[in-house]
Design an enzyme around this catalytic site. Structure first.
Site, PDB file in Angstrom:
ATOM      1  N   ARG A 147       0.793  -1.205   0.128  1.00  0.00           N
ATOM      2  CA  ARG A 147      -0.146   0.083  -0.049  1.00  0.00           C
ATOM      3  C   ARG A 147       1.025   1.178   0.155  1.00  0.00           C
ATOM      4  O   ARG A 147       1.856   1.362   0.911  1.00  0.00           O
ATOM      5  CB  ARG A 147      -1.003  -0.160   1.316  1.00  0.00           C
ATOM      6  CG  ARG A 147      -2.024   1.040   1.296  1.00  0.00           C
ATOM      7  CD  ARG A 147      -2.723   1.119   2.344  1.00  0.00           C
ATOM      8  NE  ARG A 147      -2.328   1.923   3.515  1.00  0.00           N
ATOM      9  CZ  ARG A 147      -2.731   2.645   4.391  1.00  0.00           C
ATOM     10  NH1 ARG A 147      -4.110   2.362   4.707  1.00  0.00           N
ATOM     11  NH2 ARG A 147      -2.229   3.180   5.298  1.00  0.00           N
ATOM     12  N   TYR A 159      -3.086  11.305   6.744  1.00  0.00           N
ATOM     13  CA  TYR A 159      -3.381   9.914   7.120  1.00  0.00           C
ATOM     14  C   TYR A 159      -2.621   9.339   6.343  1.00  0.00           C
ATOM     15  O   TYR A 159      -2.263   9.289   5.117  1.00  0.00           O
ATOM     16  CB  TYR A 159      -5.040   9.519   6.705  1.00  0.00           C
ATOM     17  CG  TYR A 159      -5.005   8.031   6.519  1.00  0.00           C
ATOM     18  CD1 TYR A 159      -5.068   7.445   7.849  1.00  0.00           C
ATOM     19  CD2 TYR A 159      -5.135   7.238   5.477  1.00  0.00           C
ATOM     20  CE1 TYR A 159      -4.988   6.085   7.786  1.00  0.00           C
ATOM     21  CE2 TYR A 159      -4.927   5.924   5.394  1.00  0.00           C
ATOM     22  CZ  TYR A 159      -5.036   5.485   6.604  1.00  0.00           C
ATOM     23  OH  TYR A 159      -4.982   3.894   6.769  1.00  0.00           O
ATOM     24  N   ASP A 217      -5.262   4.077  -0.188  1.00  0.00           N
ATOM     25  CA  ASP A 217      -6.267   4.210   0.669  1.00  0.00           C
ATOM     26  C   ASP A 217      -6.906   5.920   0.453  1.00  0.00           C
ATOM     27  O   ASP A 217      -6.129   6.476   1.062  1.00  0.00           O
ATOM     28  CB  ASP A 217      -6.003   3.760   1.916  1.00  0.00           C
ATOM     29  CG  ASP A 217      -7.154   3.553   2.986  1.00  0.00           C
ATOM     30  OD1 ASP A 217      -8.258   4.117   2.705  1.00  0.00           O
ATOM     31  OD2 ASP A 217      -7.259   3.050   4.161  1.00  0.00           O
ATOM     32  N   HIS A 219      -9.330   6.814   2.237  1.00  0.00           N
ATOM     33  CA  HIS A 219      -9.765   7.137   3.471  1.00  0.00           C
ATOM     34  C   HIS A 219     -11.034   8.107   3.526  1.00  0.00           C
ATOM     35  O   HIS A 219     -10.790   8.993   4.309  1.00  0.00           O
ATOM     36  CB  HIS A 219      -8.556   7.613   4.324  1.00  0.00           C
ATOM     37  CG  HIS A 219      -8.706   6.926   5.859  1.00  0.00           C
ATOM     38  ND1 HIS A 219      -8.869   7.772   6.944  1.00  0.00           N
ATOM     39  CD2 HIS A 219      -8.221   5.848   6.040  1.00  0.00           C
ATOM     40  CE1 HIS A 219      -8.732   6.994   8.078  1.00  0.00           C
ATOM     41  NE2 HIS A 219      -8.339   5.824   7.504  1.00  0.00           N
ATOM     42  N   GLU A 243      -8.980   2.150  -2.319  1.00  0.00           N
ATOM     43  CA  GLU A 243      -9.820   1.851  -1.035  1.00  0.00           C
ATOM     44  C   GLU A 243     -10.428   3.013  -0.493  1.00  0.00           C
ATOM     45  O   GLU A 243      -9.935   4.242  -0.647  1.00  0.00           O
ATOM     46  CB  GLU A 243      -8.893   1.164  -0.032  1.00  0.00           C
ATOM     47  CG  GLU A 243      -9.602   1.227   1.364  1.00  0.00           C
ATOM     48  CD  GLU A 243      -8.702   0.793   2.444  1.00  0.00           C
ATOM     49  OE1 GLU A 243      -7.322   0.168   2.173  1.00  0.00           O
ATOM     50  OE2 GLU A 243      -9.016   0.579   3.643  1.00  0.00           O
ATOM     51  N   GLU A 269     -14.050  -1.114   5.807  1.00  0.00           N
ATOM     52  CA  GLU A 269     -13.541  -1.238   7.002  1.00  0.00           C
ATOM     53  C   GLU A 269     -14.416  -0.833   8.425  1.00  0.00           C
ATOM     54  O   GLU A 269     -14.257  -1.285   9.433  1.00  0.00           O
ATOM     55  CB  GLU A 269     -12.102  -0.729   7.118  1.00  0.00           C
ATOM     56  CG  GLU A 269     -12.162   0.898   7.223  1.00  0.00           C
ATOM     57  CD  GLU A 269     -10.522   1.281   7.139  1.00  0.00           C
ATOM     58  OE1 GLU A 269      -9.792   0.750   6.165  1.00  0.00           O
ATOM     59  OE2 GLU A 269     -10.286   2.358   7.536  1.00  0.00           O
ATOM     60  N   ARG A 290     -13.903  -4.939   2.702  1.00  0.00           N
ATOM     61  CA  ARG A 290     -12.676  -4.410   3.339  1.00  0.00           C
ATOM     62  C   ARG A 290     -13.375  -4.851   5.049  1.00  0.00           C
ATOM     63  O   ARG A 290     -12.587  -4.196   5.910  1.00  0.00           O
ATOM     64  CB  ARG A 290     -12.482  -3.069   3.415  1.00  0.00           C
ATOM     65  CG  ARG A 290     -11.934  -2.319   2.205  1.00  0.00           C
ATOM     66  CD  ARG A 290     -10.472  -3.092   2.345  1.00  0.00           C
ATOM     67  NE  ARG A 290      -9.519  -2.220   3.021  1.00  0.00           N
ATOM     68  CZ  ARG A 290      -8.627  -2.834   3.993  1.00  0.00           C
ATOM     69  NH1 ARG A 290      -8.504  -4.022   4.088  1.00  0.00           N
ATOM     70  NH2 ARG A 290      -7.864  -1.977   4.630  1.00  0.00           N
ATOM     71  N   GLU A 346      -4.854  -7.319   4.670  1.00  0.00           N
ATOM     72  CA  GLU A 346      -3.975  -5.997   5.177  1.00  0.00           C
ATOM     73  C   GLU A 346      -3.230  -6.589   6.415  1.00  0.00           C
ATOM     74  O   GLU A 346      -3.933  -7.346   7.370  1.00  0.00           O
ATOM     75  CB  GLU A 346      -4.589  -5.196   5.442  1.00  0.00           C
ATOM     76  CG  GLU A 346      -4.022  -3.866   6.167  1.00  0.00           C
ATOM     77  CD  GLU A 346      -5.047  -2.631   6.514  1.00  0.00           C
ATOM     78  OE1 GLU A 346      -6.197  -2.950   6.805  1.00  0.00           O
ATOM     79  OE2 GLU A 346      -4.391  -1.505   6.214  1.00  0.00           O
ATOM     80  N   TRP A 409     -12.224  12.216   7.889  1.00  0.00           N
ATOM     81  CA  TRP A 409     -10.471  12.057   8.250  1.00  0.00           C
ATOM     82  C   TRP A 409     -10.252  10.745   7.392  1.00  0.00           C
ATOM     83  O   TRP A 409     -11.050   9.825   7.677  1.00  0.00           O
ATOM     84  CB  TRP A 409     -10.252  11.940   9.762  1.00  0.00           C
ATOM     85  CG  TRP A 409      -8.917  11.645  10.030  1.00  0.00           C
ATOM     86  CD1 TRP A 409      -7.969  12.439   9.804  1.00  0.00           C
ATOM     87  CD2 TRP A 409      -8.426  10.148  10.231  1.00  0.00           C
ATOM     88  NE1 TRP A 409      -6.632  11.825   9.941  1.00  0.00           N
ATOM     89  CE2 TRP A 409      -7.076  10.290  10.201  1.00  0.00           C
ATOM     90  CE3 TRP A 409      -8.972   9.098  10.447  1.00  0.00           C
ATOM     91  CZ2 TRP A 409      -6.142   9.289  10.711  1.00  0.00           C
ATOM     92  CZ3 TRP A 409      -8.053   7.992  11.023  1.00  0.00           C
ATOM     93  CH2 TRP A 409      -6.711   8.069  11.084  1.00  0.00           C
TER      94      TRP A 409
HETATM   95  O1  EZ4 Z   1      -7.311   4.249   9.563  1.00  0.00           O
HETATM   96  O2  EZ4 Z   1      -8.024   1.320  11.474  1.00  0.00           O
HETATM   97  O3  EZ4 Z   1      -6.683   0.627   5.741  1.00  0.00           O
HETATM   98  N1  EZ4 Z   1      -6.614   0.809   6.739  1.00  0.00           N
HETATM   99  C1  EZ4 Z   1      -7.137   1.963   7.570  1.00  0.00           C
HETATM  100  C2  EZ4 Z   1      -6.826   2.079   9.035  1.00  0.00           C
HETATM  101  C3  EZ4 Z   1      -7.805   3.258   9.727  1.00  0.00           C
HETATM  102  C4  EZ4 Z   1      -7.527   2.531  11.244  1.00  0.00           C
HETATM  103  C5  EZ4 Z   1      -8.388   3.630  11.913  1.00  0.00           C
HETATM  104  O4  EZ4 Z   1      -8.779   3.012  13.385  1.00  0.00           O
HETATM  105  O5  EZ4 Z   1      -7.678   2.605   6.861  1.00  0.00           O
HETATM  106  O6  EZ4 Z   1      -5.346   2.535   9.207  1.00  0.00           O
HETATM  107 CO    CO Z   2      -8.332   1.972   5.245  1.00  0.00          CO
END
Ligand code: EZ4
Ligand code: CO
Length: 409
Positions: A147, A159, A217, A219, A243, A269, A290, A346, A409
Site C-alpha cells: 500500500r 493519514y 487508501d 480514507h 480503497e 472497514e 474491507r 492487510e 478524516w
Molecule cells: O485508519 O483502522 O486501511 N486501513 C485503515 C486504518 C484505519 C484505522 C482507524 O482506526 O484505513 O489504518
Molecule cells: Co483503510
C-alpha cells in the site's frame, strides 16, 4: 458444558486493546477481540455491564444462537459498539469450540483452501525518496504487495504517513491514534491530494516496474466525482485496489465511481453488517470487501458476507491494521484460509510489547500469513503482562479544511 464467566480485559501495550475472555465451568477459555479505536471503553462497558451476565449459564457450543440472541434481543441493532461487543462473544465461542474439538478454527470452517494468505504492507513517506526506501524495506521483509501513501505538498501530517522515526523492533509503521485527552487536528485539501497522487504512482511504477501489486487508501476523503476522476487517473498504474474512495454511508456513490473507472474498488472497514454491503455487492459496484472481523460482529457474519460476495466474484480484503488485536487478526486469518474467495490480507505486524501480551500462533513469512495449527484461534493472553499496561486514553486524529470546516478524516 456451561459458561462460568465472561471477563473484559483492557490493556494498552503499544495501543489500546479490549479483549473478552469467556471461561467454561470445566475451565476452557476463549478469547474475543472487542477493540474499537478511540471508543474502547464504550465496548468494554457494553460487554461488562450488559452482556457478561447474559452469557453465564449458557451453552458455549451454541454460537449462532448466541449471536442471534445478542443481535435481536438488544432491540437496538447494529453500530460499531454493539457489533464489536457481539464480535468478541462470537470469536471467543469459536475459540472454545476449536479447543474442545482440538482443531484450529480453519478446520471447523471447512479446511484450508490455500497454503498461506498473501499480505500487503503499508509503505509511506513524506518525500518520494522516503517512500521508495519504505517500499524497499517492505520488499526486503518479504511483502509481495504494497500500500502506497504519501504526504501532500502544502499540507502537514496526513493519514497513512508514518509520523517520524520509529523505534526498531518496537513498531516500524504508522499508528494513527495518539495518546492524550483530545484528538489532534490535521489540515486537508482534496484538490491538492488529487493533483499529487497520480504523480506519486507514476514515479513508483517507474522505479519498481509494472508487476508489483500496489494499493492506495483514499480514507473516505472524496466526493463521487472526485473519486471517479482519481480512479481514472490511476488506471495507467494498474492498482490492485483503490480503497474507501468515498465516505461509507452512501452505497450509491460507488455507482457513479464505477461508471467512470476500471480501477478496482475496495470499501467497508467501518461497515458493521451485511446490510452496509447489500447494494454494493448485488450491483457489482466493488471488487473487495474491507470488513474486519472485530467490527463486523465476528467470524459468523463475516463468513456469510464473503459467501454472499462470492456469488458476484467479489473477494475478501479484511481490515488488518493494529487496531484489530492479535485475537481478531487470528480469527480472520482462519476464515481467510478457509474461504474460496480470499483476495488479500492487510497486515501491520504487532509490536514486541503487543506480542508479549498476546502470544499468537499465526506467522508471517515470505509475504504470506498463516493462522497456525493450535486449537481454536491460537492466541493466549498473558494476563499479568496485560495488567502491566493499563488503559491510557488515545484518539484518532480528525481533519479540517483550510477554512476550518470539519472534513472526513
Ligand atoms: O485508519 O483502522 O486501511 N486501513 C485503515 C486504518 C484505519 C484505522 C482507524 O482506526 O484505513 O489504518
Ligand atoms: Co483503510
Amino acid at each position: 458444558m456451561r459458561i462460568a464467566s465472561a471477563d473484559v480485559i483492557v490493556t494498552s501495550p503499544s495501543r489500546i486493546f479490549v479483549t473478552l475472555k469467556i471461561t467454561t465451568e470445566d475451565g476452557v477459555t476463549g478469547l474475543g477481540d472487542a477493540t474499537l479505536n478511540g471508543r474502547e471503553l464504550a465496548v468494554a462497558a457494553y460487554l461488562a455491564d450488559h452482556v457478561a451476565a447474559l452469557l453465564v449459564g449458557k451453552d458455549p457450543a451454541r454460537i449462532e444462537d448466541t449471536w442471534q440472541f445478542l443481535y435481536r434481543s438488544a432491540y437496538w441493532r447494529r453500530g460499531p459498539v454493539t457489533m464489536a461487543a457481539i464480535a468478541a462473544v462470537d470469536m471467543a465461542l469459536w475459540d472454545i469450540k476449536g479447543k474442545v474439538a482440538c482443531l484450529p478454527l480453519y478446520q471447523l470452517l471447512g479446511g484450508a483452501c490455500r497454503t498461506g494468505l498473501r499480505a500487503y504492507g503499508h509503505a509511506s513517506g513524506t518525500t518520494l525518496a522516503e517512500l521508495f526506501d519504505s517500499i524497499r524495506e517492505h520488499l526486503a521483509e518479504g511483502y509481495t504487495a504494497i500500500r502506497v501513501q504519501t504526504a501532500v505538498p502544502g499540507l502537514g501530517p496526513v493519514y497513512g504517513v508514518a509520523a517520524g522515526a520509529q523505534v526498531p523492533g518496537e513498531r516500524y509503521d504508522y499508528d494513527p491514534a495518539q495518546r492524550g485527552p483530545q484528538p489532534s487536528k490535521e489540515e486537508w485539501d482534496t484538490s491538492a491530494y488529487l493533483r499529487h497522487v497520480p504523480v506519486v504512482f507514476e514515479a513508483v511504477r517507474d522505479e519498481f516496474g509494472p508487476e508489483l501489486p500496489l494499493l492506495h487508501d483514499g480514507h473516505h476523503r472524496m466526493t463521487p466525482i472526485q473519486a471517479a476522476r482519481l480512479g481514472r487517473a490511476l488506471e495507467p498504474f494498474d492498482l490492485f485496489w483503490l480503497e474507501d474512495c468515498t465516505p461509507a454511508e452512501n452505497q450509491d456513490a460507488l455507482r457513479l465511481v464505477r461508471q467512470h473507472t476500471t480501477t478496482p474498488l475496495a470499501i467497508g472497514e467501518v461497515f458493521n453488517t451485511v446490510w452496509d454491503f447489500q447494494t454494493l455487492i448485488r450491483d457489482q459496484l466493488i471488487d473487495y470487501v474491507r470488513a474486519g472481523v472485530t467490527h463486523f460482529g465476528g467470524v459468523s457474519p463475516l463468513k456469510k458476507l464473503v459467501d454472499y460476495a462470492a456469488q458476484y466474484q467479489v473477494k475478501s480484503g479484511f481490515h488488518g491494521p493494529t487496531d484489530i488485536s492479535p485475537v481478531g487478526m487470528a480469527a480472520q486469518l482462519h476464515l481467510g484460509l478457509a474461504i474460496h474467495n480470499f483476495g488479500i490480507q492487510e497486515y501491520m505486524p504487532p509490536s514486541a510489547a503487543t506480542t508479549a501480551v498476546f502470544r499468537h500462533a499465526f506467522t508471517f513469512s515470505g509475504g504470506y500469513l498463516h493462522p497456525g495449527d493450535a486449537p481454536g484461534l491460537g492466541v493466549e493472553l498473558d494476563e499479568p503482562a496485560a495488567a502491566g499496561y493499563p488503559y491510557e486514553q488515545a484518539y484518532l486524529p480528525y481533519a479540517r479544511l483550510r477554512d476550518g470546516t470539519v472534513h472526513d478524516w
